[in-house]
Design a protein around this motif. Sequence first.
Motif, PDB file in Angstrom:
ATOM      1  N   ILE A 163       0.864  -1.170   0.000  1.00  0.00           N
ATOM      2  CA  ILE A 163       0.000   0.000   0.000  1.00  0.00           C
ATOM      3  C   ILE A 163       0.906   1.227   0.000  1.00  0.00           C
ATOM      4  CG2 ILE A 163      -1.802   1.271   1.238  1.00  0.00           C
ATOM      5  CD1 ILE A 163      -2.710  -1.468   0.157  1.00  0.00           C
ATOM      6  N   LEU A 164       0.672   2.134  -0.923  1.00  0.00           N
ATOM      7  CA  LEU A 164       1.511   3.328  -1.073  1.00  0.00           C
ATOM      8  C   LEU A 164       0.741   4.558  -0.588  1.00  0.00           C
ATOM      9  CD1 LEU A 164       3.086   2.568  -4.551  1.00  0.00           C
ATOM     10  CD2 LEU A 164       3.909   1.930  -2.295  1.00  0.00           C
ATOM     11  N   GLY A 165       0.504   4.624   0.701  1.00  0.00           N
ATOM     12  CA  GLY A 165      -0.268   5.708   1.288  1.00  0.00           C
ATOM     13  C   GLY A 165       0.391   7.075   1.202  1.00  0.00           C
ATOM     14  N   LYS A 166       1.695   7.099   0.977  1.00  0.00           N
ATOM     15  CA  LYS A 166       2.416   8.376   0.884  1.00  0.00           C
ATOM     16  C   LYS A 166       2.623   8.832  -0.560  1.00  0.00           C
ATOM     17  CE  LYS A 166       4.987   7.447   5.120  1.00  0.00           C
ATOM     18  NZ  LYS A 166       6.329   7.217   5.667  1.00  0.00           N
ATOM     19  N   ALA A 218      10.311   2.471  -0.902  1.00  0.00           N
ATOM     20  CA  ALA A 218      10.458   2.617   0.551  1.00  0.00           C
ATOM     21  C   ALA A 218       9.900   3.933   1.090  1.00  0.00           C
ATOM     22  CB  ALA A 218      11.932   2.470   0.939  1.00  0.00           C
ATOM     23  N   ASP A 219      10.037   5.015   0.350  1.00  0.00           N
ATOM     24  CA  ASP A 219       9.554   6.322   0.808  1.00  0.00           C
ATOM     25  C   ASP A 219       8.033   6.433   0.800  1.00  0.00           C
ATOM     26  OD1 ASP A 219      12.184   7.096   1.096  1.00  0.00           O
ATOM     27  OD2 ASP A 219      12.251   8.186  -0.807  1.00  0.00           O
ATOM     28  N   TYR A 220       7.345   5.532   0.113  1.00  0.00           N
ATOM     29  CA  TYR A 220       5.895   5.649  -0.078  1.00  0.00           C
ATOM     30  C   TYR A 220       5.075   4.544   0.590  1.00  0.00           C
ATOM     31  CZ  TYR A 220       7.870   8.627  -3.663  1.00  0.00           C
ATOM     32  OH  TYR A 220       8.598   9.566  -4.314  1.00  0.00           O
ATOM     33  N   ILE A 221       5.720   3.449   0.969  1.00  0.00           N
ATOM     34  CA  ILE A 221       5.007   2.298   1.535  1.00  0.00           C
ATOM     35  C   ILE A 221       4.498   2.610   2.935  1.00  0.00           C
ATOM     36  CG2 ILE A 221       5.243  -0.093   2.337  1.00  0.00           C
ATOM     37  CD1 ILE A 221       7.303  -0.500   0.083  1.00  0.00           C
ATOM     38  N   THR A 222       3.198   2.382   3.144  1.00  0.00           N
ATOM     39  CA  THR A 222       2.609   2.517   4.477  1.00  0.00           C
ATOM     40  C   THR A 222       2.155   1.174   5.031  1.00  0.00           C
ATOM     41  OG1 THR A 222       0.474   3.078   3.488  1.00  0.00           O
ATOM     42  CG2 THR A 222       1.889   4.914   4.150  1.00  0.00           C
ATOM     43  N   ALA A 223       2.017   0.166   4.186  1.00  0.00           N
ATOM     44  CA  ALA A 223       1.658  -1.180   4.639  1.00  0.00           C
ATOM     45  C   ALA A 223       2.143  -2.203   3.624  1.00  0.00           C
ATOM     46  CB  ALA A 223       0.153  -1.305   4.814  1.00  0.00           C
ATOM     47  N   GLU A 224       2.532  -3.350   4.149  1.00  0.00           N
ATOM     48  CA  GLU A 224       2.939  -4.460   3.303  1.00  0.00           C
ATOM     49  C   GLU A 224       1.932  -5.582   3.514  1.00  0.00           C
ATOM     50  OE1 GLU A 224       6.793  -7.369   2.813  1.00  0.00           O
ATOM     51  OE2 GLU A 224       7.133  -5.292   3.400  1.00  0.00           O
ATOM     52  N   LEU A 225       1.363  -6.066   2.436  1.00  0.00           N
ATOM     53  CA  LEU A 225       0.341  -7.100   2.505  1.00  0.00           C
ATOM     54  C   LEU A 225       0.987  -8.482   2.431  1.00  0.00           C
ATOM     55  CD1 LEU A 225      -2.136  -5.411   0.038  1.00  0.00           C
ATOM     56  CD2 LEU A 225      -2.184  -5.327   2.527  1.00  0.00           C
ATOM     57  N   PRO A 226       0.345  -9.483   3.034  1.00  0.00           N
ATOM     58  CA  PRO A 226       0.914 -10.835   2.957  1.00  0.00           C
ATOM     59  C   PRO A 226       0.877 -11.377   1.523  1.00  0.00           C
ATOM     60  CG  PRO A 226      -1.195 -10.861   4.118  1.00  0.00           C
ATOM     61  CD  PRO A 226      -0.874  -9.438   3.821  1.00  0.00           C
ATOM     62  N   GLU A 227       1.817 -12.245   1.223  1.00  0.00           N
ATOM     63  CA  GLU A 227       1.859 -12.854  -0.107  1.00  0.00           C
ATOM     64  C   GLU A 227       0.665 -13.785  -0.273  1.00  0.00           C
ATOM     65  OE1 GLU A 227       4.711 -15.868  -2.476  1.00  0.00           O
ATOM     66  OE2 GLU A 227       5.699 -14.121  -1.573  1.00  0.00           O
ATOM     67  N   VAL A 228       0.055 -13.722  -1.442  1.00  0.00           N
ATOM     68  CA  VAL A 228      -1.118 -14.528  -1.747  1.00  0.00           C
ATOM     69  C   VAL A 228      -0.753 -15.453  -2.910  1.00  0.00           C
ATOM     70  CG1 VAL A 228      -3.511 -14.470  -2.514  1.00  0.00           C
ATOM     71  CG2 VAL A 228      -2.639 -12.683  -1.014  1.00  0.00           C
ATOM     72  N   SER A 229      -1.155 -16.718  -2.779  1.00  0.00           N
ATOM     73  CA  SER A 229      -0.916 -17.689  -3.833  1.00  0.00           C
ATOM     74  C   SER A 229      -2.258 -18.163  -4.372  1.00  0.00           C
ATOM     75  CB  SER A 229      -0.115 -18.870  -3.280  1.00  0.00           C
ATOM     76  OG  SER A 229       0.080 -19.820  -4.271  1.00  0.00           O
ATOM     77  N   ALA A 230      -2.334 -18.312  -5.685  1.00  0.00           N
ATOM     78  CA  ALA A 230      -3.581 -18.748  -6.318  1.00  0.00           C
ATOM     79  C   ALA A 230      -3.675 -20.267  -6.394  1.00  0.00           C
ATOM     80  CB  ALA A 230      -3.689 -18.152  -7.721  1.00  0.00           C
ATOM     81  N   ARG A 231      -2.639 -20.946  -6.018  1.00  0.00           N
ATOM     82  CA  ARG A 231      -2.634 -22.418  -6.129  1.00  0.00           C
ATOM     83  C   ARG A 231      -2.984 -23.067  -4.837  1.00  0.00           C
ATOM     84  NH1 ARG A 231       2.484 -23.507 -10.087  1.00  0.00           N
ATOM     85  NH2 ARG A 231       1.625 -22.327 -11.770  1.00  0.00           N
TER      86      ARG A 231
END
Length: 95
Positions: free
Chosen positions: A21-24, A82-95
């Motif tokens: 998520i790039l909240g900044k 790095a300057d813009y990230i406000t949250a990192e989401l968990p990795e999602v797999s489609a398999r």
Amino acid sequence: MQDSSTYKVILNKVVRRKGFILGKSIALNRVDVALMDDGTLRVIFDRRSDYFREGVPLNTCSILRGESEMSRAVKWMRTMEADYITAELPEVSAR
């Protein structure tokens, strides 16, 4: 979703995805590193509608050239945004 360099519609399916998520950022809501079912790594951009003019696609992607591993591509994206990230989401797999 359209390829940002060719404007062609991408029909490949996402197999794995790691989102940020790039909240900044004033231009982007989110960016994802995605492994596609054809083996390519892509960066998927979710653009802010109030920043881009009408008619510009808001969901675009581009091939990550020079990266062949998902983990390295995610690490690279963390560094680049790095300057813009406000949250990192968990990795999602489609398999």
